[in-house]
Design an enzyme around this catalytic site. Structure first.
Site, PDB file in Angstrom:
ATOM      1  N   TYR A 106      -4.321  42.845  40.207  1.00  0.00           N
ATOM      2  CA  TYR A 106      -4.803  41.928  39.165  1.00  0.00           C
ATOM      3  C   TYR A 106      -6.319  41.953  39.118  1.00  0.00           C
ATOM      4  O   TYR A 106      -6.981  42.115  40.160  1.00  0.00           O
ATOM      5  CB  TYR A 106      -4.398  40.477  39.477  1.00  0.00           C
ATOM      6  CG  TYR A 106      -2.935  40.179  39.291  1.00  0.00           C
ATOM      7  CD1 TYR A 106      -2.436  39.812  38.048  1.00  0.00           C
ATOM      8  CD2 TYR A 106      -2.056  40.247  40.364  1.00  0.00           C
ATOM      9  CE1 TYR A 106      -1.089  39.522  37.872  1.00  0.00           C
ATOM     10  CE2 TYR A 106      -0.708  39.965  40.200  1.00  0.00           C
ATOM     11  CZ  TYR A 106      -0.233  39.599  38.952  1.00  0.00           C
ATOM     12  OH  TYR A 106       1.091  39.318  38.786  1.00  0.00           O
ATOM     13  N   ARG A 155       6.591  42.727  45.262  1.00  0.00           N
ATOM     14  CA  ARG A 155       7.034  42.133  43.992  1.00  0.00           C
ATOM     15  C   ARG A 155       7.472  43.256  43.049  1.00  0.00           C
ATOM     16  O   ARG A 155       6.771  44.244  42.895  1.00  0.00           O
ATOM     17  CB  ARG A 155       5.887  41.375  43.296  1.00  0.00           C
ATOM     18  CG  ARG A 155       5.339  40.127  43.953  1.00  0.00           C
ATOM     19  CD  ARG A 155       6.327  38.980  44.102  1.00  0.00           C
ATOM     20  NE  ARG A 155       7.366  38.815  43.109  1.00  0.00           N
ATOM     21  CZ  ARG A 155       7.234  38.228  41.912  1.00  0.00           C
ATOM     22  NH1 ARG A 155       6.090  37.729  41.542  1.00  0.00           N
ATOM     23  NH2 ARG A 155       8.252  38.118  41.080  1.00  0.00           N
ATOM     24  N   HIS A 158       6.297  43.088  37.031  1.00  0.00           N
ATOM     25  CA  HIS A 158       6.611  41.904  36.212  1.00  0.00           C
ATOM     26  C   HIS A 158       5.430  41.528  35.338  1.00  0.00           C
ATOM     27  O   HIS A 158       4.280  41.837  35.657  1.00  0.00           O
ATOM     28  CB  HIS A 158       7.005  40.721  37.094  1.00  0.00           C
ATOM     29  CG  HIS A 158       5.920  40.266  38.024  1.00  0.00           C
ATOM     30  ND1 HIS A 158       5.672  40.871  39.236  1.00  0.00           N
ATOM     31  CD2 HIS A 158       4.982  39.287  37.913  1.00  0.00           C
ATOM     32  CE1 HIS A 158       4.654  40.283  39.828  1.00  0.00           C
ATOM     33  NE2 HIS A 158       4.198  39.321  39.044  1.00  0.00           N
ATOM     34  N   HIS A 160       3.834  38.020  33.575  1.00  0.00           N
ATOM     35  CA  HIS A 160       3.910  36.556  33.497  1.00  0.00           C
ATOM     36  C   HIS A 160       3.823  36.134  32.037  1.00  0.00           C
ATOM     37  O   HIS A 160       3.024  36.687  31.270  1.00  0.00           O
ATOM     38  CB  HIS A 160       2.747  35.923  34.260  1.00  0.00           C
ATOM     39  CG  HIS A 160       2.773  36.215  35.726  1.00  0.00           C
ATOM     40  ND1 HIS A 160       3.359  35.373  36.649  1.00  0.00           N
ATOM     41  CD2 HIS A 160       2.299  37.261  36.442  1.00  0.00           C
ATOM     42  CE1 HIS A 160       3.227  35.883  37.862  1.00  0.00           C
ATOM     43  NE2 HIS A 160       2.590  37.037  37.766  1.00  0.00           N
TER      44      HIS A 160
HETATM   45  O1  LIG Z   1       3.780  31.817  44.162  1.00  0.00           O
HETATM   46  C1  LIG Z   1       3.393  32.752  44.836  1.00  0.00           C
HETATM   47  O2  LIG Z   1       3.095  32.620  46.008  1.00  0.00           O
HETATM   48  C2  LIG Z   1       3.357  34.103  44.201  1.00  0.00           C
HETATM   49  C3  LIG Z   1       3.099  35.222  44.958  1.00  0.00           C
HETATM   50  C4  LIG Z   1       3.101  36.480  44.362  1.00  0.00           C
HETATM   51  C5  LIG Z   1       3.328  36.588  43.013  1.00  0.00           C
HETATM   52  O3  LIG Z   1       3.360  37.767  42.385  1.00  0.00           O
HETATM   53  C6  LIG Z   1       3.563  35.450  42.253  1.00  0.00           C
HETATM   54  O4  LIG Z   1       3.791  35.612  40.919  1.00  0.00           O
HETATM   55  C7  LIG Z   1       3.585  34.210  42.845  1.00  0.00           C
END
Ligand SMILES: O=C(O)c1ccc(O)c(O)c1
Length: 240
Positions: A106, A155, A158, A160
């Protein structure tokens, strides 16, 4: 005002306390939630129809790129329709997305993953739904990335999503996954959703009909804001 909302069915949503997803332990409420019926503060909301978007706001290939450049990665189109609990299209709703780059990083000061940043990719965009509830983004497929939930956890790729429907009570924050990704079944966040059909509704299907030959692969992701076929919220307090 759009009128009383379907009450949210708590049992359909991921439980707030899911120790496999470590941060849910501290985030989850210590006491049972009290449910109120909807009133004007839930049944009204901002109208985004008047907001003028920038030319490339829904085009993450270009919206952070230097002139003549484009984000690096697998070029994709993400599209779908936004529907309310009665299956009616929701026009004029603001959809915002944010995501990691193709290497799984990111553009955020707290992201220290060793994958490099892409100078031509910012990672966020927005769109307003059309009269038929449709929306479309052009972006790159985000990479999977490791996170410190356990010794070796990744992960799945994805994106968001944040969506404002007609009212505050319809606001939804969720994550979209990609059809066929073997990491979904191993992801403690995705697996907080007890109902596998509901998890499937977060998985965008490859959509060959909308693929642009020699250009970009398309995925279809319809979003339902409330009701029995609702797109599930994240396992977070704001998603309750
Ligand atoms: O809520 C979290 O801790 C968390 C961690 C990694 C991610 O990719 C996420 O979307 C949320």
């Amino acid at each position: 005002m759009t009128g009383a909302l379907f009450p949210r069915q708590a049992g359909l949503h991921p439980p707030a306390f899911t120790p496999g997803y470590k941060t849910s332990v501290l985030r989850s409420p210590q006491r049972a939630l009290i449910s109120f019926g909807s009133g004007p503060s839930e049944e009204t909301g901002p109208a985004f129809g008047h907001v003028k978007l920038g030319e490339h706001d829904n085009d993450l290939l270009l919206n952070h790129a230097r002139p003549g450049q484009s984000a690096i990665g697998e070029r994709i189109i993400v599209h779908g329709r936004l529907l309310d609990e009665g299956g009616r299209p929701i026009p004029g709703a603001l959809i915002e997305i944010w995501q990691a780059n193709a290497g799984g990083r990111y553009r955020h000061k707290k992201d220290g993953y060793l994958a490099p940043l892409d100078p031509d990719f910012g990672g966020c965009g927005r769109a307003i739904t059309a009269e038929d509830g449709s929306y479309v983004f052009r972006t790159i497929k985000p990479g999977a990335y490791p996170w410190p939930n356990g010794p070796n956890e990744w992960r799945p790729a994805h994106i968001h999503f944040s969506i404002f429907g007609h009212s505050f009570g319809q606001r939804l924050i969720s994550q979209m996954y990609f059809e066929g990704d073997p990491l979904i079944a191993r992801c403690p966040i995705a697996q907080t959703i007890p109902d596998k059909e509901a998890l499937n509704r977060l998985v965008a299907a490859l959509d060959m009909a909308e693929t642009k030959p020699m250009d970009a692969i398309a995925y279809k992701f319809d979003i339902v804001l409330r009701g029995r076929r609702q797109t599930h919220f994240e396992n977070r307090l704001e998603g309750m």
